[in-house]
Design a protein around this motif. Sequence first.
Motif, PDB file in Angstrom:
ATOM      1  N   GLU A   1       0.234   9.793   5.352  1.00  0.00           N
ATOM      2  CA  GLU A   1       1.404   9.314   4.620  1.00  0.00           C
ATOM      3  C   GLU A   1       2.033  10.407   3.765  1.00  0.00           C
ATOM      4  O   GLU A   1       3.240  10.445   3.579  1.00  0.00           O
ATOM      5  CB  GLU A   1       1.014   8.122   3.746  1.00  0.00           C
ATOM      6  CG  GLU A   1       1.070   6.831   4.535  1.00  0.00           C
ATOM      7  CD  GLU A   1       0.550   5.664   3.746  1.00  0.00           C
ATOM      8  OE1 GLU A   1       0.294   5.823   2.538  1.00  0.00           O
ATOM      9  OE2 GLU A   1       0.391   4.596   4.350  1.00  0.00           O
TER      10      GLU A   1
ATOM     11  N   TYR B   1      -8.990  11.401  -6.088  1.00  0.00           N
ATOM     12  CA  TYR B   1      -7.853  10.951  -5.281  1.00  0.00           C
ATOM     13  C   TYR B   1      -6.609  11.781  -5.602  1.00  0.00           C
ATOM     14  O   TYR B   1      -5.890  12.201  -4.687  1.00  0.00           O
ATOM     15  CB  TYR B   1      -7.601   9.471  -5.540  1.00  0.00           C
ATOM     16  CG  TYR B   1      -6.370   8.949  -4.851  1.00  0.00           C
ATOM     17  CD1 TYR B   1      -6.303   8.923  -3.468  1.00  0.00           C
ATOM     18  CD2 TYR B   1      -5.281   8.480  -5.566  1.00  0.00           C
ATOM     19  CE1 TYR B   1      -5.188   8.458  -2.823  1.00  0.00           C
ATOM     20  CE2 TYR B   1      -4.159   8.011  -4.938  1.00  0.00           C
ATOM     21  CZ  TYR B   1      -4.117   8.004  -3.564  1.00  0.00           C
ATOM     22  OH  TYR B   1      -2.996   7.547  -2.931  1.00  0.00           O
TER      23      TYR B   1
ATOM     24  N   LYS C   1       2.100   1.994  -3.341  1.00  0.00           N
ATOM     25  CA  LYS C   1       1.085   2.598  -4.202  1.00  0.00           C
ATOM     26  C   LYS C   1       0.899   4.052  -3.854  1.00  0.00           C
ATOM     27  O   LYS C   1       0.736   4.891  -4.717  1.00  0.00           O
ATOM     28  CB  LYS C   1      -0.238   1.846  -4.039  1.00  0.00           C
ATOM     29  CG  LYS C   1      -0.429   0.804  -5.120  1.00  0.00           C
ATOM     30  CD  LYS C   1      -1.741   0.087  -4.884  1.00  0.00           C
ATOM     31  CE  LYS C   1      -1.627  -1.356  -5.268  1.00  0.00           C
ATOM     32  NZ  LYS C   1      -2.581  -2.179  -4.537  1.00  0.00           N
ATOM     33  N   ALA C   2       0.914   4.350  -2.519  1.00  0.00           N
ATOM     34  CA  ALA C   2       0.673   5.721  -2.101  1.00  0.00           C
ATOM     35  C   ALA C   2       1.820   6.630  -2.532  1.00  0.00           C
ATOM     36  O   ALA C   2       1.603   7.783  -2.854  1.00  0.00           O
ATOM     37  CB  ALA C   2       0.506   5.782  -0.595  1.00  0.00           C
TER      38      ALA C   2
ATOM     39  N   ASP D   1       0.833  -1.205   0.000  1.00  0.00           N
ATOM     40  CA  ASP D   1       0.000   0.000   0.000  1.00  0.00           C
ATOM     41  C   ASP D   1       0.862   1.247   0.000  1.00  0.00           C
ATOM     42  O   ASP D   1       0.567   2.208  -0.698  1.00  0.00           O
ATOM     43  CB  ASP D   1      -0.905   0.006   1.228  1.00  0.00           C
ATOM     44  CG  ASP D   1      -2.130  -0.870   1.014  1.00  0.00           C
ATOM     45  OD1 ASP D   1      -3.173  -0.540   1.443  1.00  0.00           O
ATOM     46  OD2 ASP D   1      -2.008  -1.886   0.380  1.00  0.00           O
ATOM     47  N   ALA D   2       1.935   1.205   0.808  1.00  0.00           N
ATOM     48  CA  ALA D   2       2.805   2.368   0.881  1.00  0.00           C
ATOM     49  C   ALA D   2       3.427   2.650  -0.488  1.00  0.00           C
ATOM     50  O   ALA D   2       3.540   3.806  -0.902  1.00  0.00           O
ATOM     51  CB  ALA D   2       3.904   2.134   1.916  1.00  0.00           C
TER      52      ALA D   2
END
Lengths: 123, 256
Positions: free
Chosen positions: B75, B238, A48-49, A45-46
């Motif tokens: 993040e 997004y 992708k982010a 996920d990281a």
Amino acid sequence: MAHPDERTERSDEKPAERSQADLSARLKQLDDRLDRATGSGRSDDADKASHPMSNQGALGQAFRLSAEFVSGVIAGGALGLIVDKVFGSAPWGLIICLVLGFGAGLLNLARASGAFPGRGQKG
Amino acid sequence: MANPIEQFEIKTLVPLGKIGGTEIAFTNSALFMVGAVALITIGLTAATARRSLVPGRFQAGAEVLYEFVAKTLREAAGHDAMQFFPLVFSLFTFVLTCNLLGLVPGFFTVTSHVIVTASLALLVIGTVIVAGFVKHGFHFLGLFVPSGVPFWLLPFMIVIEVVSFLSRPISLSLRLFANMLAGHIALKVFAGFIVSLGALAASGGVTGILGVAGATLPLAMAVGLTALEFLVAALQAYVFTILTCIYLHDALHPGH
């Protein structure tokens, strides 16, 4: 009942204790596997982010990058027009600021494509 | 053939008078903005009305939405950026709802107008500038001084960085607006092909067969494009959100 520390090491014990040792070993294994699974999921996920635009296909990327470049030129042009209006320096403000806008567009492009480790694409 | 631009026309619903020479009115665009906000507010209020430990279907949906935006913000901009969570969450839900509402046939797409997306982008950049100066004072201007550049290049680089910063709201608004506009025009054009080639099919004979074949192709294309548009609607919301987060990161931690 065996001492908690010995549970996993000793295998030649009474059946009840052995099964308990088995159980704790299996629990530990399961924990490890869970950790690995969730850990890898998290890092996926990281990834992708941190590259949110990398998996949207070529058209999306083209759209995104062209917007970055065009916006730089537009910002430069608008700035040039304002400078000309304020200082009455037409057409030099527009010419110089358009070139600067071109440079800013290229900077945006380099950052957006990740070719250049700068701010703006920290993720 | 139907005009593919017609769907973006602003229509006055309730005229509210004039300020200067400009007419102020409640338009179809305003109607859909109000609709989107009402939908979000009512939906989220209803979803969180019965806060149970084991969430129901709608509460789980609301929680997923919250977790998603919170995770993106943390993040991209760090934990101290959570003070901007209300802004980021509102932006994301508003853009997403407007994009998705626009996909309902006959509905107006608010985000396909550059004035709407530009206002949202200006709001973001305004927040970044104000927050940057409030938090760091004039150190915020260090954002424009790149590190590791030879001193004789520095003046150029600073000017280019400033222009690059000014171009951010433009690229932010341009991307969302262009994606929505282009997608809706493409859909309308292909749908128009179906109608005109379908009319050919009704004429019978060899041209009829050609018409049937010709109308089937754009129909398949329109179905595919509709699916793609759903993807684009979510993706652009997004992208808008994550770029907002990245800019907020710059405001909170300038000068790297």
